[in-house]
Enzyme design. Structure first.
Site, short mmCIF file in Angstrom:
data_model
loop_
_atom_site.label_atom_id
_atom_site.label_comp_id
_atom_site.label_asym_id
_atom_site.label_seq_id
_atom_site.Cartn_x
_atom_site.Cartn_y
_atom_site.Cartn_z
N ASP A 208 0.91 -1.14 0.00
CA ASP A 208 0.00 0.00 0.00
C ASP A 208 0.95 1.18 0.00
OD1 ASP A 208 -1.38 2.28 0.91
OD2 ASP A 208 -2.97 1.00 1.66
N HIS A 209 1.16 1.79 -1.16
CA HIS A 209 2.31 2.71 -1.26
C HIS A 209 2.17 3.93 -0.34
CE1 HIS A 209 -0.12 5.05 -4.14
NE2 HIS A 209 0.74 6.03 -3.99
N HIS A 271 -5.65 3.00 1.04
CA HIS A 271 -4.91 4.17 1.52
C HIS A 271 -5.65 4.90 2.66
CE1 HIS A 271 -2.68 3.30 -2.00
NE2 HIS A 271 -3.26 4.13 -2.83
C1 BG6 Z 1 -3.15 4.66 -6.52
C2 BG6 Z 1 -4.50 4.70 -7.18
O1 BG6 Z 1 -3.13 3.70 -5.50
O2 BG6 Z 1 -2.84 5.93 -5.96
C3 BG6 Z 1 -4.56 5.81 -8.21
O3 BG6 Z 1 -4.76 3.46 -7.80
C4 BG6 Z 1 -4.10 7.12 -7.63
O4 BG6 Z 1 -5.87 5.92 -8.74
C5 BG6 Z 1 -2.77 6.96 -6.93
O5 BG6 Z 1 -4.01 8.06 -8.67
C6 BG6 Z 1 -2.34 8.23 -6.24
O6 BG6 Z 1 -1.09 8.07 -5.66
P1 BG6 Z 1 -0.27 9.33 -5.14
O7 BG6 Z 1 0.94 8.74 -4.51
O8 BG6 Z 1 0.00 10.17 -6.34
O9 BG6 Z 1 -1.17 10.02 -4.17
#
Ligand code: BG6
Length: 518
Positions: A208-209, A271
């Protein structure tokens, strides 16, 4: 420089949040190969490959490291090396350094094949063993499945049958899977059964980045390294919490993935619920993976859904129009989206948490695409002071202190508090006290994927949700999804560049509150 830090299990209780920059040299991956499935995908090209280079550039990968791409393209090793180089040049965070690249590129290989091709997996094994001999990667392999979940089963099976999933002696094998972890509770369980039938649970790293973002880790630092906030962090003082993930982009060419998934499954299930868990959890007894995950799970398990889902949820779909001086297409007009799609691009929900600390404090979560601007933040909004001595001079919403953790952009935290306006009158107005990462630290934050890939190679699991968290999150979301599916109607339209549909405003207005304008 110590080279063999491939497994941190010998260092229990190490505090990951106190990973100060001056000790960073101790966090160097050990000899290993990272195998990337899905090398031609957007994620691999724009995030994963550049993150590997950035790690190398920061001296956090050993000379005995290899990057192996697996895919259907008719590429030679040289073609793949050129592709990696182009992606690094286009997307890496750190500057391109010829000598770093020279070293890294020596360990880059490509294995051509399809997921159903047994012989391709045999070739993969041969390539990895050759790298063990040539580069000293020592039989330690991480398999990164940056591929559609429907292909997980086949790839896991092939890894198992080719003998790649099982580690002998002191070697390790790990698998990395990207969200979405399923589509609902049931499919998440099935997916997990598949993956864990091949890899033991502690070899499975679910990405979950958001958990790799510095500011998300800072939630715990802010809460538990300070005395200031924790005494107030409860239902006695907190009025409500708002968690916002707003994006100004549309689906960005990801129609195939996004349609049928929608905002809630795409980011609330993972997230935003992770942010909720970190904001609401009790202090863990340590930052070890099990202790941290146990506290997050307690919060997720204590989430109480509203009795009436219709008044405590909202969803919308953006229309075409003007955004920031640019004409943009509506969701239904984007390439690859069916003209009658009922997928939501905005979702908002209210949940409560049934614990002594949080009873009666609503948590409002919202996420959407094509909104006013890109911002992710957690706002903990406090109750008003009991005796408003300055009432006569106040603005309407005066006196509600807030602690706002800005995950992105302008990473940092803000405290909103009342202050006297200069002058001869006793006029009080809300002002903000600001901490910005950019001002307090000179070094830029690593990308989330740098941190997470390094943790995979080091075998450090605290920032990766375990299966139980995934299940608990689906249990929260599934009833909302079922309710929305039952409506069988188009989500409410909203204009690009706005802050979402009117029903989202009403959701808070009914509770006598308003969304913050980030
Ligand atoms: C991803 C989603 O997990 O996170 C995307 O699948 C989204 O839809 C992205 O655009 C956003 O990531 P960040 O790091 O730019 O907030």
């Amino acid at each position: 420089m110590s080279a063999d830090h491939g497994d941190s299990s010998a260092r229990p209780g190490r505090n990951l949040l106190r990973d100060p920059r001056d000790r960073r040299l101790n966090r160097i991956a050990g000899p290993s190969s990272l195998v990337l499935f899905g090398v031609t995908g957007d994620l691999a090209r724009k995030k994963l490959v550049p993150a590997v280079y950035d790690l190398a550039n920061r001296g956090l990968l050993p000379p005995s490291f290899a990057l192996v791409g697996f895919g259907r393209r008719e590429w030679t090793n040289e073609d793949f090396v050129a592709e990696v180089k182009a992606n690094v040049k286009a997307y890496a965070r750190t500057p391109f350094d010829e000598s770093v690249w020279e070293q890294l590129s020596q360990g880059i290989r490509f294995v051509q094949g399809a997921f159903d091709d047994e012989t391709a997996f045999k070739r993969l094994r041969a390539t990895l063993e050759e790298l063990d001999d040539q580069r000293g990667t020592r039989g330690n392999y991480a398999f990164y499945l940056s591929i559609p979940p429907k292909a997980f089963e086949q790839v896991c099976r092939q890894l198992s049958e080719s003998g790649l999933a099982q580690a002998e002696n002191d070697k390790w094998r790990r698998v990395v899977i990207e969200k979405p972890f399923g589509h609902d509770l049931e499919s998440a369980r099935q997916l997990n059964d598949v993956v864990e039938s091949v890899f033991p649970p502690d070899a499975v790293f679910r990405i979950d980045h958001y958990l790799g973002k510095e500011t998300v880790q800072n939630i715990l630092a802010l809460r538990f390294a300070n005395q200031l906030f924790e005494p107030l962090w409860n239902a006695n003082y907190v009025d409500h919490v708002q968690i916002t993930m707003a994006e100004d982009i549309g689906t960005g060419g990801r129609a195939g993935y996004y349609d049928g998934v929608g905002a809630a499954r795409d980011v609330i299930q993972n997230h935003l619920l992770q942010l909720l868990a970190l904001t609401a959890m009790e202090e863990p007894i340590s930052f070890d993976a099990d202790d941290l995950r146990a506290e997050k799970e307690k919060v997720l398990a204590a989430v109480k859904l509203p009795d009436d889902l219709s008044t405590h949820s909202a969803r919308g779909q953006f229309t075409g129009g003007w955004q920031g001086g640019e004409k943009v297409l509506g969701y239904l007009e984007e390439e690859g989206i069916p003209a009658d799609s009922t997928t939501e691009t905005y979702a908002a929900i209210r949940v409560d948490i049934n614990t002594r600390r949080w009873a009666g404090v609503p948590f409002y979560l919202r996420a959407g695409k094509r909104l006013g601007r890109r911002v992710t933040e957690i706002a903990v909004v406090f109750k008003r002071a009991p005796n408003l001595l300055f009432r006569d001079f106040a603005e309407d919403d005066f006196g509600q202190n807030a602690v706002v953790i800005r995950v992105q952009p302008d990473e940092g935290a803000t405290i909103r508090l009342g202050s006297k306006v200069p002058g001869t009158q006793t006029e009080v107005r809300d002002v903000t006290m600001d901490f910005g990462y950019g001002h307090s630290f000179t070094e830029s934050s690593p990308e989330a994927y740098e941190r997470l890939i390094l943790d995979v190679l080091l075998g450090e699991p605290p920032l990766f949700p375990r299966h139980n968290e995934v299940e608990l999150s689906w249990k929260i979301l599934d009833p909302f999804e079922a309710y929305w599916a039952g409506l069988d109607e188009q989500p409410e339209p909203y204009a690009p560049g706005s802050w979402g549909p009117a029903s989202a405003t009403e959701l808070l207005a009914r509770d006598g509150r308003t969304w913050r304008r980030p």
